[in-house]
Scaffold this motif. Structure first.
Motif, short mmCIF file in Angstrom:
data_model
loop_
_atom_site.label_atom_id
_atom_site.label_comp_id
_atom_site.label_asym_id
_atom_site.label_seq_id
_atom_site.Cartn_x
_atom_site.Cartn_y
_atom_site.Cartn_z
N ASP A 236 0.56 -1.22 -0.05
CA ASP A 236 -0.13 0.10 0.08
C ASP A 236 0.86 1.27 0.06
OD1 ASP A 236 -2.30 -1.78 0.07
OD2 ASP A 236 -2.54 -1.44 2.10
N PHE A 237 2.11 1.14 0.44
CA PHE A 237 2.79 2.40 0.25
C PHE A 237 4.17 2.00 -0.56
CE2 PHE A 237 0.65 2.62 4.51
CZ PHE A 237 0.43 3.87 4.37
N THR A 238 4.42 2.79 -1.59
CA THR A 238 5.51 2.64 -2.55
C THR A 238 6.58 3.78 -2.62
OG1 THR A 238 4.21 3.45 -4.23
CG2 THR A 238 4.38 0.95 -3.76
N GLY A 239 7.82 3.87 -2.52
CA GLY A 239 8.69 4.68 -2.83
C GLY A 239 9.13 5.58 -1.54
N ARG A 240 10.03 6.30 -1.83
CA ARG A 240 10.76 6.98 -0.57
C ARG A 240 9.79 8.26 -0.34
NH1 ARG A 240 16.16 6.23 0.93
NH2 ARG A 240 17.31 4.78 -0.41
N GLY A 241 8.83 8.64 -1.15
CA GLY A 241 8.09 9.73 -0.91
C GLY A 241 6.95 9.35 0.12
N GLU A 242 6.74 7.94 0.34
CA GLU A 242 5.67 7.47 1.20
C GLU A 242 6.19 6.87 2.39
OE1 GLU A 242 2.94 5.10 -1.24
OE2 GLU A 242 1.71 6.92 -1.62
N LEU A 243 7.55 6.76 2.53
CA LEU A 243 8.31 6.00 3.69
C LEU A 243 7.64 6.63 4.97
CD1 LEU A 243 10.12 3.94 4.38
CD2 LEU A 243 11.99 5.43 4.18
N ALA A 244 7.79 8.10 5.12
CA ALA A 244 7.51 8.44 6.58
C ALA A 244 6.04 8.23 6.79
CB ALA A 244 7.71 10.15 6.18
#
Length: 287
Positions: free
Chosen positions: A237-245
């Motif tokens: 459900d979360f992909t990439g560094r942009g959604e890591l936080a």
């Protein structure tokens, strides 16, 4: 010999309901006690609809979260919290009292003597145990074994309670429970009936399933919650560094909820995770 064992266990392996644990001190106070403390019945119902069924669980929420419940103003929340504080003591206690509380902790056998010794006697209630390792290292198989061993009576190193199983990867196999139950001399049908199972498809669904457990655990004796696996849906459900936080924040909330469930209802939480290159899997225990 097997027939004798089954006959003996048939009288022992009846899962106890709330009235069968009168000898134990109640581990939590029902949210209904707020009514006698002057809280409106409708407001108590709103708390239950939000997944809060005990005063202990109520005190584990921030006032910010409580005011987010539809129909509860800041004034109502202040009054509710004040009433709950009079029912539940979450302040300082002595070391002796803390020791007495620790006596309620149960260690549930894994079915392996060597693994039990490694874990200090088995899977602990009021704590999270994480098994992590590569695919096919035995994490889910252990989860299936714990579904059975948790239902054993205390004198057989079980938890004498029911099991809640949240499956995020579709790996639960009820047919695998049958031979494990037979190994312990238990009735497979009765064992399966004492497992409540849910398949989660998103991280939000997974969290909502945890919220729904409060209603079940406040009315029945559960001793184990399994989440297999805890982070699989977050990876999807979360992909990439942009959604890591955001992913880390939501995961932290999930782990916080699991910790609160473990402590509120004195259940063992067993969760799996893939994150180890070794062929063997390891354990982390969060007391």
């Amino acid at each position: 010999m097997i027939a004798t064992l089954k006959a003996v266990e048939a009288s022992q392996l009846q899962l106890v309901e709330r009235e069968d644990i009168d000898d134990e001190e109640d581990l939590f106070e029902s949210i209904d006690k707020l009514i006698s403390a002057g809280i409106n019945t409708g407001d108590v119902k709103k708390l239950q609809d939000a997944g809060i069924y005990t005063c202990n669980g109520l005190m584990m929420h921030t006032k910010k979260n409580l005011t987010g419940i539809k129909g509860l103003s800041e004034a109502k929340v202040d009054k509710i919290c004040e009433a709950a504080e009079k029912i539940v003591n979450l302040g300082y206690i002595t070391g002796s009292d803390a020791l007495l509380r620790r006596k309620s902790v149960i260690r549930i056998t894994t079915g392996s003597q060597a693994l039990d010794e490694l874990l200090g006697g088995g899977i602990e209630t009021s704590a999270i145990t994480e098994a992590f390792g590569e695919f096919r290292s035995g994490k889910t198989q252990l989860a299936h074994t714990l579904c059975v061993s948790t239902q054993l009576p205390a004198n057989m190193r079980g938890g004498n309670g029911k099991v809640a199983y949240i499956d995020t990867e579709g790996t639960f196999r009820p047919d695998r429970i049958i031979p494990i139950a037979e190994r312990f001399g238990m009735d497979p049908a009765a064992v399966l009936d004492n497992i409540v199972y849910a398949r989660a498809y998103t991280y939000e669904h997974q969290y909502n399933l945890l919220l729904g457990l409060a209603a079940k655990m406040s009315g029945e004796q559960f001793r184990l919650l399994i989440v297999d696996s805890v982070i699989a849906l977050f990876r999807v459900d979360f992909t990439g560094r942009g959604e890591l936080a955001e992913r880390q924040q939501k995961l932290a909330q999930m782990l916080s909820r699991l910790t609160k469930i473990a402590e509120e209802f004195n259940v063992a939480v067993y969760m799996t995770n893939q994150g180890c290159n070794s062929k063997l899997f390891s354990f982390l225990i969060f007391p």
